[in-house]
Design a protein around this motif. Structure first.
Motif, PDB file in Angstrom:
ATOM      1  N   LYS A  96     -30.038 101.543  69.454  1.00 39.18           N
ATOM      2  CA  LYS A  96     -30.257 101.486  70.904  1.00 39.18           C
ATOM      3  C   LYS A  96     -29.263 100.549  71.583  1.00 39.18           C
ATOM      4  N   LEU A  97     -28.946  99.445  70.936  1.00 37.92           N
ATOM      5  CA  LEU A  97     -28.013  98.474  71.504  1.00 37.92           C
ATOM      6  C   LEU A  97     -26.559  98.928  71.374  1.00 37.92           C
ATOM      7  N   GLY A  98     -26.319  99.886  70.479  1.00 41.40           N
ATOM      8  CA  GLY A  98     -24.946 100.324  70.245  1.00 41.40           C
ATOM      9  C   GLY A  98     -24.131  99.283  69.505  1.00 41.40           C
ATOM     10  N   LEU A  99     -24.778  98.495  68.651  1.00 40.18           N
ATOM     11  CA  LEU A  99     -24.119  97.408  67.935  1.00 40.18           C
ATOM     12  C   LEU A  99     -24.295  97.593  66.426  1.00 40.18           C
ATOM     13  N   ASP A 100     -23.403  96.959  65.668  1.00 37.85           N
ATOM     14  CA  ASP A 100     -23.570  96.993  64.214  1.00 37.85           C
ATOM     15  C   ASP A 100     -24.309  95.764  63.699  1.00 37.85           C
ATOM     16  N   HIS A 101     -24.498  94.784  64.577  1.00 39.70           N
ATOM     17  CA  HIS A 101     -25.297  93.617  64.209  1.00 39.70           C
ATOM     18  C   HIS A 101     -25.742  92.909  65.484  1.00 39.70           C
ATOM     19  N   VAL A 102     -26.823  92.141  65.374  1.00 38.11           N
ATOM     20  CA  VAL A 102     -27.199  91.214  66.441  1.00 38.11           C
ATOM     21  C   VAL A 102     -26.884  89.811  65.954  1.00 38.11           C
ATOM     22  N   ASP A 103     -26.737  88.911  66.905  1.00 40.77           N
ATOM     23  CA  ASP A 103     -26.439  87.529  66.548  1.00 40.77           C
ATOM     24  C   ASP A 103     -27.695  86.786  66.106  1.00 40.77           C
ATOM     25  N   LEU A 104     -28.846  87.242  66.607  1.00 41.39           N
ATOM     26  CA  LEU A 104     -30.110  86.591  66.255  1.00 41.39           C
ATOM     27  C   LEU A 104     -31.218  87.633  66.259  1.00 41.39           C
ATOM     28  N   TYR A 105     -31.977  87.681  65.170  1.00 41.30           N
ATOM     29  CA  TYR A 105     -33.118  88.594  65.055  1.00 41.30           C
ATOM     30  C   TYR A 105     -34.356  87.747  64.810  1.00 41.30           C
ATOM     31  N   LEU A 106     -35.385  87.975  65.624  1.00 44.50           N
ATOM     32  CA  LEU A 106     -36.588  87.152  65.579  1.00 44.50           C
ATOM     33  C   LEU A 106     -37.820  87.980  65.246  1.00 44.50           C
ATOM     34  N   ILE A 107     -38.765  87.397  64.523  1.00 43.20           N
ATOM     35  CA  ILE A 107     -40.127  87.945  64.460  1.00 43.20           C
ATOM     36  C   ILE A 107     -40.795  87.568  65.773  1.00 43.20           C
ATOM     37  N   HIS A 108     -41.249  88.554  66.540  1.00 45.72           N
ATOM     38  CA  HIS A 108     -41.660  88.307  67.920  1.00 45.72           C
ATOM     39  C   HIS A 108     -42.934  87.458  68.014  1.00 45.72           C
ATOM     40  N   TRP A 109     -43.918  87.739  67.170  1.00 44.42           N
ATOM     41  CA  TRP A 109     -45.176  86.974  67.138  1.00 44.42           C
ATOM     42  C   TRP A 109     -45.624  86.843  65.683  1.00 44.42           C
ATOM     43  N   PRO A 110     -46.326  85.779  65.332  1.00 41.34           N
ATOM     44  CA  PRO A 110     -46.841  85.704  63.966  1.00 41.34           C
ATOM     45  C   PRO A 110     -47.907  86.764  63.673  1.00 41.34           C
ATOM     46  N   ALA A 111     -48.648  87.186  64.696  1.00 45.14           N
ATOM     47  CA  ALA A 111     -49.689  88.212  64.538  1.00 45.14           C
ATOM     48  C   ALA A 111     -50.543  87.915  63.302  1.00 45.14           C
ATOM     49  N   PRO A 112     -51.234  86.784  63.278  1.00 43.27           N
ATOM     50  CA  PRO A 112     -51.905  86.333  62.057  1.00 43.27           C
ATOM     51  C   PRO A 112     -52.951  87.299  61.522  1.00 43.27           C
ATOM     52  N   ALA A 113     -53.598  88.075  62.381  1.00 40.97           N
ATOM     53  CA  ALA A 113     -54.614  89.006  61.897  1.00 40.97           C
ATOM     54  C   ALA A 113     -54.000  90.091  61.015  1.00 40.97           C
ATOM     55  N   ARG A 114     -52.718  90.391  61.239  1.00 39.83           N
ATOM     56  CA  ARG A 114     -52.029  91.372  60.396  1.00 39.83           C
ATOM     57  C   ARG A 114     -51.603  90.756  59.058  1.00 39.83           C
ATOM     58  N   ASP A 115     -51.375  89.454  59.076  1.00 38.36           N
ATOM     59  CA  ASP A 115     -50.969  88.718  57.875  1.00 38.36           C
ATOM     60  C   ASP A 115     -49.744  89.333  57.199  1.00 38.36           C
ATOM     61  N   LEU A 116     -48.751  89.675  58.018  1.00 35.92           N
ATOM     62  CA  LEU A 116     -47.523  90.278  57.493  1.00 35.92           C
ATOM     63  C   LEU A 116     -46.284  89.453  57.816  1.00 35.92           C
ATOM     64  N   TYR A 117     -46.452  88.301  58.458  1.00 32.72           N
ATOM     65  CA  TYR A 117     -45.241  87.610  58.914  1.00 32.72           C
ATOM     66  C   TYR A 117     -44.437  87.002  57.771  1.00 32.72           C
ATOM     67  N   VAL A 118     -45.079  86.677  56.645  1.00 31.61           N
ATOM     68  CA  VAL A 118     -44.309  86.178  55.501  1.00 31.61           C
ATOM     69  C   VAL A 118     -43.486  87.308  54.893  1.00 31.61           C
ATOM     70  N   ASP A 119     -44.097  88.466  54.684  1.00 25.65           N
ATOM     71  CA  ASP A 119     -43.355  89.616  54.167  1.00 25.65           C
ATOM     72  C   ASP A 119     -42.243  90.012  55.145  1.00 25.65           C
ATOM     73  N   SER A 120     -42.530  89.946  56.437  1.00 26.63           N
ATOM     74  CA  SER A 120     -41.521  90.295  57.436  1.00 26.63           C
ATOM     75  C   SER A 120     -40.353  89.323  57.378  1.00 26.63           C
ATOM     76  N   TRP A 121     -40.667  88.047  57.176  1.00 28.83           N
ATOM     77  CA  TRP A 121     -39.597  87.054  57.096  1.00 28.83           C
ATOM     78  C   TRP A 121     -38.703  87.305  55.886  1.00 28.83           C
ATOM     79  N   LYS A 122     -39.309  87.679  54.769  1.00 25.99           N
ATOM     80  CA  LYS A 122     -38.497  88.003  53.587  1.00 25.99           C
ATOM     81  C   LYS A 122     -37.600  89.209  53.866  1.00 25.99           C
ATOM     82  N   ALA A 123     -38.101  90.156  54.672  1.00 27.12           N
ATOM     83  CA  ALA A 123     -37.264  91.287  55.069  1.00 27.12           C
ATOM     84  C   ALA A 123     -36.122  90.821  55.958  1.00 27.12           C
ATOM     85  N   LEU A 124     -36.406  89.884  56.877  1.00 28.46           N
ATOM     86  CA  LEU A 124     -35.333  89.364  57.738  1.00 28.46           C
ATOM     87  C   LEU A 124     -34.264  88.642  56.916  1.00 28.46           C
ATOM     88  N   GLU A 125     -34.680  87.973  55.860  1.00 27.88           N
ATOM     89  CA  GLU A 125     -33.687  87.346  54.979  1.00 27.88           C
ATOM     90  C   GLU A 125     -32.717  88.394  54.435  1.00 27.88           C
TER      91      GLU A 125
END
Length: 275
Positions: A96-125
């Motif tokens: 959508k951005l028409g880019l091959d990379h972004v300079d910064l990618y963030l997890i938008h919310w911890p969303a604790p009830a989903r309990d996926l932010y640790v797995d998501s962070w490992k994906a961001l790594e």
């Protein structure tokens, strides 16, 4: 006018002042971001859930500004948390951005009830290792969420983007960030118009002394606090005004007077409840 650049904990630089597109109409995004780029902004903050990544991308493409002079942030939304879905989400955002990379990618919310932010962070790594994001960080994380990431993963977030304005300064979160060299980005830096911040006597008085607007004074307070800040506006005049922050400086007592306005006055969602 040169915007100060801060160095993140991964060694990469980030412009301290940027332009945000939260709640910017997707149909108007290209025009508004083009105005911001023409004014001089080189740091644009968007998110998948904003629905306006394509408009940001069109404005960047039309600007003719070299890619290495721009800093672009987008975010992984709650519905896309998890390992495989995070990989798909960054692919979609980049398209959508028409880019091959972004300079910064963030997890938008911890969303604790989903309990996926640790797995998501490992994906961001892994996303960072693949070169799809230069730096990675989080948004709306409180101290317990940050502590868990530090305990269970290998990479310290470069950034934590949080609601931060004079009524809600999140001192515990910003202090934790300083302890671990996590830069603080302030969203809603002017309180989103949800309380009369710009009419408060202290702010108005300081603005008068500097020949500046109350909004400029509050944004300057953020910069002198060391926050990364990205005000938004649909008006080119206001966009330019918000960029005009580098020809004055608040005295220590003026900084302190604004800091005393703290009252734990959150105007956005509670990170423990947004899922």
């Amino acid at each position: 006018m040169t915007v100060p650049e801060l160095t993140l904990n991964d060694g990469h630089g980030i412009p301290q002042l940027g332009f945000g597109v939260f709640k910017v109409d997707p149909e108007q995004t290209e025009r508004i971001v083009s105005d911001a780029l023409e004014v001089g902004y080189r740091h644009i903050d968007t998110a998948a859930i904003y629905g306006n990544e394509e408009g940001v991308g069109r404005a960047i493409a039309a600007s003719g500004i070299p890619r290495d002079e721009l800093f672009v942030t987008t975010k992984l939304y709650n519905d896309d948390q998890g390992t495989d879905s995070a990989f798909a989400a960054i692919d979609t955002s980049l398209t959508k951005l028409g880019l091959d990379h972004v300079d910064l990618y963030l997890i938008h919310w911890p969303a604790p009830a989903r309990d996926l932010y640790v797995d998501s962070w490992k994906a961001l790594e892994q996303i960072r290792e693949r070169g799809q994001a230069t730096s990675i960080g989080v948004s709306n994380f409180l101290v317990p969420h940050l502590k868990r990431l530090l305990d269970e993963t290998d990479v310290v977030p470069a950034v934590n983007q949080i609601e931060l304005h004079p009524y809600h300064q999140q001192v515990d979160v910003t202090r934790f960030g300083k302890d671990y060299d996590i830069a603080t980005e302030a969203w809603g830096p002017l309180g989103q118009g949800k309380y009369p911040l710009l009419e408060l006597p202290k702010i108005v008085e300081i603005a008068g002394l500097h020949g500046k607007t109350p909004a400029q004074v509050v944004l300057r307070w953020h910069l002198q606090k060391g926050h990364i800040v990205f005000p938004k506006s649909n008006s080119r005049e206001r966009i330019a005004e918000n960029f005009d922050l580098f020809d004055f400086e608040l005295a220590a007592e003026q900084q302190a007077a604004i800091t005393t306005l703290e009252r734990a006055g959150r105007v956005g969602g509670d990170p423990n409840e947004v899922n």
